[in-house]
Scaffold this motif. Structure first.
Motif: not given
Ligand code: SDX
Length: 427
Positions: A182-191, A207-211
């Motif tokens: 949240y603090s870096i404006g990235q989407p939450f990652m599901y466990p 992690g991020n949803p793009c890679e």
């Protein structure tokens, strides 16, 4: 089981009564003097900061500060750090014994089943500013969990206490990683339940949803060890806050939120973040002596963050393990000349040789090295105490549960009153 006195102390009060005070012996450590008879004799004990006060009976963790010993249910922290894992240590702290193979599998599977948080909680985060400190978010969100889990708030019900324990242990990494994202404006990652506890945390953090995100074995092993080394530490400030909060019958989520709030202080769990801030303020090895002199100056409130401990007057055994882990991580990451880490190493050498620190037995504590490892792993400084809170959650729960598993009274310390005597309102 009621305590049986091993002997007694006789307190004779000048111009007053002589009071017999029972003395109890534990399996290890100092004997304790039961001072409760003093209340009947119109006296209280006076021990600001509880330097010499045993607030409860416990069988979870034992510390010998003089010898640098830390036992969890009898097992030395060095052996657990070498042979165990964080979740196995969680089982040990909660149940009193190491799990067999089947118990370990069931425990891990149950934790995995509770790693997700209610989708509604995601919107809870949007109420915070993006630059909110992750500890501020964690305090708020963990306390709010009691708004979602009405089925496990009856603290006198052992099953409710067990499900709350699993939910808290499983969800803390998810909430911690969400606070960071949240603090870096990235989407939450599901466990991801195909990953182990530490791998899953690093995945949700970085992690991020793009890679595809590959978790480094060395870093996840170091992360698991950091959680393990922070798991419990007898009646420290935050654990005492959890016990006192729990003694009023407050729900487990409110109690853990109280522990998180107490841990945040720079004299306690906030020290790992304060260590990095101190190293940044020192800025260069040439200024170390200036700061060491300030730490020794009675008129200067500056303390050397990451040094000293209320109980350890010898090396903190966790710091020794943490130091080895720091060397492993720095080697793996090829970071040998990071300027802040070089200042830290130099500061450690100077402090360990300086007469002031030697005389006052001020050694590097767990927070000194954990800050160094976390920085090397790319964890932002503001997340350091959050990671301490993730590891310590099981210790808080184990003590809260131990208190609820036997008769207890609401905690209600008294005071030495030095204010005005009674006076009338001026007409
Ligand atoms: C944690 O309790 C736990 O178990 C905590 C913990 C856990 O796992 O839960 O181990 C985690 O909180 C570790 C501690 C992290 N905190 C820091 O690194 C902050 C820096 N340390 C100090 O603030 C201090 O050492 C404390 C708070 C940790 C301990 O404080 P105490 O026991 O109350 O000791 P003290 O303040 O009475 O100090 C004794 C003397 C004093 O000098 P005199 O008054 O006797 O002349 O030592 C001095 C202090 O001034 N001193 C320091 C110092 N720590 C103590 N001087 C300079 N730098 C320091 N770091």
């Amino acid at each position: 089981m009621p305590l049986k006195p091993s002997k007694k102390a006789v307190l004779s009060i000048e111009d007053g009564p002589t009071v017999d005070l029972p003395i109890y012996s534990g399996t290890l450590g100092q004997d304790v003097i039961d001072v409760s008879p003093l209340a009947k004799n119109n006296h209280f004990t006076f021990d600001p900061g509880f330097v010499a006060t045993a607030a409860c009976e416990s069988a979870i963790t034992f510390i010998d500060g003089g010898k640098g010993v830390l036992l969890h249910r009898g097992y030395p922290i060095e052996q657990l750090a070498e042979h165990s894992s964080y979740l196995e240590t969680c089982f040990l702290l909660l149940n009193g014994e190491l799990p067999n193979k089947a118990q370990k599998q069931t425990f891990e599977a149950t934790v995995h089943r509770h790693t997700m948080v209610h989708e509604q909680l995601r919107t809870f985060f949007t109420g915070f500013r993006r630059d909110a400190h992750p500890m501020a978010i964690l305090c708020g969100v963990v306390g709010a969990l009691s708004a979602f889990y009405h089925d496990s708030l009856e603290v006198s019900d052992e099953e409710h206490r067990e499900i709350a324990a699993f939910r808290l242990i499983a969800k803390m990494p998810t909430l911690a990683a969400m606070s960071y994202k949240y603090s870096i404006g990235q989407p939450f990652m599901y466990p991801r339940n195909d990953l182990n506890y530490a791998e899953n945390f690093l995945y949700m953090m970085f992690g991020n949803p793009c890679e595809e995100f590959k978790v480094s074995k060395v870093l996840s092993t170091a992360m698991d060890k950091i959680f393990l080394l922070h798991a419990d530490h007898e009646q420290n400030a935050s654990t005492s806050a959890v016990r006192l909060t729990g003694s009023s019958g407050a729900n487990p989520f409110a109690c853990i939120a109280a522990g998180i709030a107490a841990l945040w202080g720079p004299s306690h769990g906030g020290a790992n973040e304060a260590v990095l801030k101190m190293l940044e303020e020192i800025g260069d090895e040439s200024r170390i002596d200036e700061f060491v002199d300030r730490a020794k100056d009675k008129n200067d409130p500056f303390r050397l963050m990451g040094f000293g401990h209320r109980v350890y007057k010898n090396f903190d055994p966790r710091a020794k393990v943490m130091k080895e882990t720091a060397d492993e991580v720095l080697k793996e990451l090829g970071i040998s000349n990071d300027p802040l880490l070089k200042i830290a190493k130099r500061l450690e050498t100077i402090a360990l040789e300086d007469a002031y620190f030697v005389e006052k037995k001020l050694y590097p504590n767990v927070d000194f090295y954990s800050g160094i490892i976390l920085k090397a792993m790319g964890i932002p400084t503001s997340m350091f105490t959050v990671i301490f809170a993730v590891g310590r959650t099981v210790g808080w729960i184990a003590h809260w549960n131990e208190m609820h598993s036997a008769p207890f009274k609401i905690g209600r310390p008294r005071q030495l009153y030095t204010g005005h005597t009674a006076r009338d309102y001026p007409h």
